[in-house]
Scaffold this motif. Structure first.
Motif, mmCIF file in Angstrom:
data_model
loop_
_atom_site.group_PDB
_atom_site.id
_atom_site.type_symbol
_atom_site.label_atom_id
_atom_site.label_comp_id
_atom_site.label_asym_id
_atom_site.label_seq_id
_atom_site.Cartn_x
_atom_site.Cartn_y
_atom_site.Cartn_z
ATOM 1 N N ARG A 1 0.735 -1.161 0.002
ATOM 2 C CA ARG A 1 0.106 0.058 -0.038
ATOM 3 C C ARG A 1 0.936 1.393 0.080
ATOM 4 N NH1 ARG A 1 -5.525 -0.066 2.126
ATOM 5 N NH2 ARG A 1 -6.477 1.897 2.043
ATOM 6 N N SER A 2 2.110 1.100 0.681
ATOM 7 C CA SER A 2 2.968 2.249 0.609
ATOM 8 C C SER A 2 3.646 2.488 -0.715
ATOM 9 C CB SER A 2 3.727 2.371 1.877
ATOM 10 O OG SER A 2 4.760 3.326 1.959
ATOM 11 N N ARG B 1 3.867 0.442 -3.608
ATOM 12 C CA ARG B 1 3.497 -0.326 -4.708
ATOM 13 C C ARG B 1 4.029 -1.532 -5.108
ATOM 14 N NH1 ARG B 1 -1.260 0.697 -3.990
ATOM 15 N NH2 ARG B 1 -1.623 -0.008 -6.126
ATOM 16 N N ARG C 1 -6.738 -0.047 10.402
ATOM 17 C CA ARG C 1 -7.278 1.155 9.807
ATOM 18 C C ARG C 1 -6.404 2.378 9.913
ATOM 19 N NH1 ARG C 1 -13.268 -0.574 11.574
ATOM 20 N NH2 ARG C 1 -13.912 -1.695 10.104
ATOM 21 N N HIS D 1 -3.491 2.302 7.609
ATOM 22 C CA HIS D 1 -4.302 2.518 6.142
ATOM 23 C C HIS D 1 -4.381 3.865 5.971
ATOM 24 C CE1 HIS D 1 -5.690 -1.786 4.898
ATOM 25 N NE2 HIS D 1 -4.228 -1.616 5.014
ATOM 26 N N ALA D 2 -4.973 4.662 6.967
ATOM 27 C CA ALA D 2 -5.202 6.168 6.866
ATOM 28 C C ALA D 2 -3.892 6.966 6.701
ATOM 29 C CB ALA D 2 -6.177 6.354 8.081
ATOM 30 N N VAL E 1 -1.130 5.913 5.781
ATOM 31 C CA VAL E 1 -0.222 5.676 4.379
ATOM 32 C C VAL E 1 -1.063 6.459 3.161
ATOM 33 C CG1 VAL E 1 -0.026 3.997 2.376
ATOM 34 C CG2 VAL E 1 0.816 3.582 4.774
ATOM 35 N N ASP E 2 -2.374 6.573 3.184
ATOM 36 C CA ASP E 2 -3.211 6.986 2.042
ATOM 37 C C ASP E 2 -3.305 8.706 2.247
ATOM 38 O OD1 ASP E 2 -4.331 4.324 1.365
ATOM 39 O OD2 ASP E 2 -6.086 4.741 2.386
ATOM 40 N N ALA E 3 -2.712 9.094 3.373
ATOM 41 C CA ALA E 3 -2.627 10.599 3.614
ATOM 42 C C ALA E 3 -1.277 10.878 3.153
ATOM 43 C CB ALA E 3 -2.753 10.684 5.169
ATOM 44 N N GLY E 4 -0.548 9.986 2.799
ATOM 45 C CA GLY E 4 0.923 10.349 2.258
ATOM 46 C C GLY E 4 1.874 10.628 3.185
#
Length: 76
Positions: A17-18, A20, A57, A60-61, A63-66
């Motif tokens: 997820r981080s 790829r 969660r 994931h939040a 990582v998704d926030a960059g």
């Protein structure tokens, strides 16, 4: 055929997820990204308790926030 369709340690089609890159089956992140996490975050993510999904969660939040993996703090 048995219930296991791929050998242990095989890579999934799902990338990390981080970064790829391909990651081993049943891992949250690839090995390099996992090593970049703070020790306390890795410890919390390794727990198999009632808060495991909450911890995932949070990862994931983050990582998704960059945000950098080195700054992850598991609060729950």
């Amino acid at each position: 055929m048995t219930g296991q369709s791929r050998p242990r340690g095989a890579h999934t089609a799902t990338p990390c997820r981080s970064c790829r890159t391909p990651k081993p089956a049943r891992w949250y992140l690839c090995g390099a990204c996992w090593a970049a996490l703070p020790t306390a975050a890795r410890r919390a993510l390794n727990l198999r308790d009632g808060k495991a999904l909450t911890h995932l969660r949070e990862l994931h939040a983050h990582v998704d926030a960059g945000q950098p993996l080195e700054e992850l703090e598991i609060t729950a």
